[in-house]
Design a protein around this motif. Sequence first.
Motif, PDB file in Angstrom:
ATOM      1  N   TYR A  18       0.831  -1.209   0.000  1.00  0.00           N
ATOM      2  CA  TYR A  18       0.000   0.000   0.000  1.00  0.00           C
ATOM      3  C   TYR A  18       0.865   1.258   0.000  1.00  0.00           C
ATOM      4  CZ  TYR A  18      -2.922   3.780   1.701  1.00  0.00           C
ATOM      5  OH  TYR A  18      -3.541   4.994   1.838  1.00  0.00           O
ATOM      6  N   LEU A  19       1.956   1.254   0.773  1.00  0.00           N
ATOM      7  CA  LEU A  19       2.842   2.417   0.837  1.00  0.00           C
ATOM      8  C   LEU A  19       3.558   2.641  -0.494  1.00  0.00           C
ATOM      9  CD1 LEU A  19       4.389   1.960   4.407  1.00  0.00           C
ATOM     10  CD2 LEU A  19       2.560   3.531   3.692  1.00  0.00           C
ATOM     11  N   ILE A  20       3.944   1.557  -1.151  1.00  0.00           N
ATOM     12  CA  ILE A  20       4.559   1.679  -2.481  1.00  0.00           C
ATOM     13  C   ILE A  20       3.553   2.289  -3.450  1.00  0.00           C
ATOM     14  CG2 ILE A  20       5.408   0.369  -4.487  1.00  0.00           C
ATOM     15  CD1 ILE A  20       6.643  -1.632  -2.506  1.00  0.00           C
ATOM     16  N   GLY A  21       2.319   1.821  -3.380  1.00  0.00           N
ATOM     17  CA  GLY A  21       1.276   2.352  -4.252  1.00  0.00           C
ATOM     18  C   GLY A  21       0.967   3.806  -3.974  1.00  0.00           C
ATOM     19  N   SER A  22       1.214   4.248  -2.751  1.00  0.00           N
ATOM     20  CA  SER A  22       0.907   5.624  -2.356  1.00  0.00           C
ATOM     21  C   SER A  22       1.881   6.657  -2.915  1.00  0.00           C
ATOM     22  CB  SER A  22       0.874   5.733  -0.821  1.00  0.00           C
ATOM     23  OG  SER A  22      -0.244   5.058  -0.287  1.00  0.00           O
ATOM     24  N   ILE A  23       2.947   6.192  -3.559  1.00  0.00           N
ATOM     25  CA  ILE A  23       3.878   7.127  -4.206  1.00  0.00           C
ATOM     26  C   ILE A  23       3.239   7.596  -5.510  1.00  0.00           C
ATOM     27  CG2 ILE A  23       6.174   7.439  -5.201  1.00  0.00           C
ATOM     28  CD1 ILE A  23       7.100   5.087  -3.424  1.00  0.00           C
ATOM     29  N   SER A  24       2.771   8.824  -5.530  1.00  0.00           N
ATOM     30  CA  SER A  24       2.094   9.369  -6.716  1.00  0.00           C
ATOM     31  C   SER A  24       3.133   9.960  -7.660  1.00  0.00           C
ATOM     32  CB  SER A  24       1.087  10.453  -6.307  1.00  0.00           C
ATOM     33  OG  SER A  24       0.441  10.978  -7.443  1.00  0.00           O
ATOM     34  N   PHE A  25       3.471   9.218  -8.699  1.00  0.00           N
ATOM     35  CA  PHE A  25       4.504   9.675  -9.616  1.00  0.00           C
ATOM     36  C   PHE A  25       4.075  10.916 -10.402  1.00  0.00           C
ATOM     37  CE2 PHE A  25       6.285   5.585  -8.651  1.00  0.00           C
ATOM     38  CZ  PHE A  25       7.655   5.804  -8.732  1.00  0.00           C
ATOM     39  N   TRP A  59      -5.896   5.869  -3.408  1.00  0.00           N
ATOM     40  CA  TRP A  59      -6.030   6.676  -2.182  1.00  0.00           C
ATOM     41  C   TRP A  59      -4.695   6.703  -1.443  1.00  0.00           C
ATOM     42  CZ3 TRP A  59     -10.001   2.985  -3.296  1.00  0.00           C
ATOM     43  CH2 TRP A  59     -11.193   3.551  -3.764  1.00  0.00           C
ATOM     44  N   PRO A  60      -3.727   7.492  -1.952  1.00  0.00           N
ATOM     45  CA  PRO A  60      -2.371   7.513  -1.379  1.00  0.00           C
ATOM     46  C   PRO A  60      -2.280   8.262  -0.044  1.00  0.00           C
ATOM     47  CG  PRO A  60      -2.552   9.130  -3.138  1.00  0.00           C
ATOM     48  CD  PRO A  60      -3.854   8.373  -3.121  1.00  0.00           C
ATOM     49  N   VAL A  61      -1.735   7.610   0.952  1.00  0.00           N
ATOM     50  CA  VAL A  61      -1.608   8.213   2.274  1.00  0.00           C
ATOM     51  C   VAL A  61      -0.660   9.410   2.262  1.00  0.00           C
ATOM     52  CG1 VAL A  61       0.295   6.692   3.006  1.00  0.00           C
ATOM     53  CG2 VAL A  61      -1.241   7.694   4.729  1.00  0.00           C
ATOM     54  N   LYS A 117      -2.693  12.995   0.836  1.00  0.00           N
ATOM     55  CA  LYS A 117      -4.027  13.310   1.355  1.00  0.00           C
ATOM     56  C   LYS A 117      -5.120  12.453   0.725  1.00  0.00           C
ATOM     57  CE  LYS A 117      -2.678  18.089   2.319  1.00  0.00           C
ATOM     58  NZ  LYS A 117      -2.971  19.520   2.087  1.00  0.00           N
ATOM     59  N   PHE A 118      -4.751  11.232   0.350  1.00  0.00           N
ATOM     60  CA  PHE A 118      -5.692  10.241  -0.198  1.00  0.00           C
ATOM     61  C   PHE A 118      -6.340  10.683  -1.510  1.00  0.00           C
ATOM     62  CE2 PHE A 118      -5.550   9.716   4.424  1.00  0.00           C
ATOM     63  CZ  PHE A 118      -5.093   8.406   4.500  1.00  0.00           C
ATOM     64  N   VAL A 119      -5.663  11.590  -2.227  1.00  0.00           N
ATOM     65  CA  VAL A 119      -6.131  12.027  -3.546  1.00  0.00           C
ATOM     66  C   VAL A 119      -5.239  11.378  -4.594  1.00  0.00           C
ATOM     67  CG1 VAL A 119      -6.585  13.969  -5.094  1.00  0.00           C
ATOM     68  CG2 VAL A 119      -6.964  14.221  -2.626  1.00  0.00           C
ATOM     69  N   GLY A 120      -5.725  10.314  -5.218  1.00  0.00           N
ATOM     70  CA  GLY A 120      -4.910   9.567  -6.165  1.00  0.00           C
ATOM     71  C   GLY A 120      -5.484   9.516  -7.564  1.00  0.00           C
ATOM     72  N   GLY A 121      -4.843   8.727  -8.401  1.00  0.00           N
ATOM     73  CA  GLY A 121      -5.249   8.622  -9.797  1.00  0.00           C
ATOM     74  C   GLY A 121      -6.311   7.556 -10.015  1.00  0.00           C
ATOM     75  N   LYS A 122      -6.530   7.240 -11.275  1.00  0.00           N
ATOM     76  CA  LYS A 122      -7.578   6.272 -11.627  1.00  0.00           C
ATOM     77  C   LYS A 122      -7.066   4.847 -11.691  1.00  0.00           C
ATOM     78  CE  LYS A 122     -10.222   9.809 -14.006  1.00  0.00           C
ATOM     79  NZ  LYS A 122     -10.744  10.332 -15.292  1.00  0.00           N
ATOM     80  N   GLY A 123      -5.752   4.680 -11.757  1.00  0.00           N
ATOM     81  CA  GLY A 123      -5.168   3.364 -11.569  1.00  0.00           C
ATOM     82  C   GLY A 123      -4.908   2.523 -12.794  1.00  0.00           C
TER      83      GLY A 123
END
Length: 221
Positions: free
Chosen positions: A11-18, A98-100, A103-109
């Motif tokens: 989850y933490l790896i996924g939370s890195i918003s490139f 939902w990246p920690v 602020k839990f504002v992420g992409g569409k994936g």
Amino acid sequence: MNSIIAIVLAYLIGSISFAVVVSRLFGLSDPRTYGSKNPGATNVLRTGNKAAAALTLLGDGFKGWLAVWLALTYQFQFDLSDSTVAMVGLAVFIGHLWPVFFKFVGGKGVATALGVLIGINVWLGLGTFATWLIIAYAFRYSSLAALVASLFAPFYYALLFGARIELLAVVIMSALLIYRHSQNIANLMAGKESRLGSKKKDAAEKEAQKPHHEHKSHKKH
């Protein structure tokens, strides 16, 4: 305990918003503040900076692949079950949505989901990507291509491996991806969705190409 650690790390790896990280490195505005306000490669491309968009796409896809690859590589060493590996794939995807760290504002994936599928099996990922390419080329809608590819991904998995536990993770991931594209679905039905290669640019997109300090200097004048 190892399973919980693996899922949390994914989850933490996924939370890195490139999209956000790369935009900052290139001196671009935060992608959550212009265009579709989606921190993803397509929105970053609206700045006209193709290198930043490409790095965003690669980064988001890589993190999905990396989490699954690590889980599979060290599965027996750390006694991780198949269910845990499936949860790792889902966790890195949810981290992107939902990246920690942001602020839990992420992409569409879309890119991250593709990375997860390639991590599970390269043929599964390539088959899904080929579906995206065919629809995108035929109809020129990135969102439509993503939606169709997400619908076919569980079918491809079942065709290759049958009803394993990972299939449930793929189904949930596809459902979440469709949910994140709800506005795109509405736009497609209303004929308002922008096509790939569209030349239209609004003022917000032009502003996105300018570093933050330029925006501030303009305000002073």
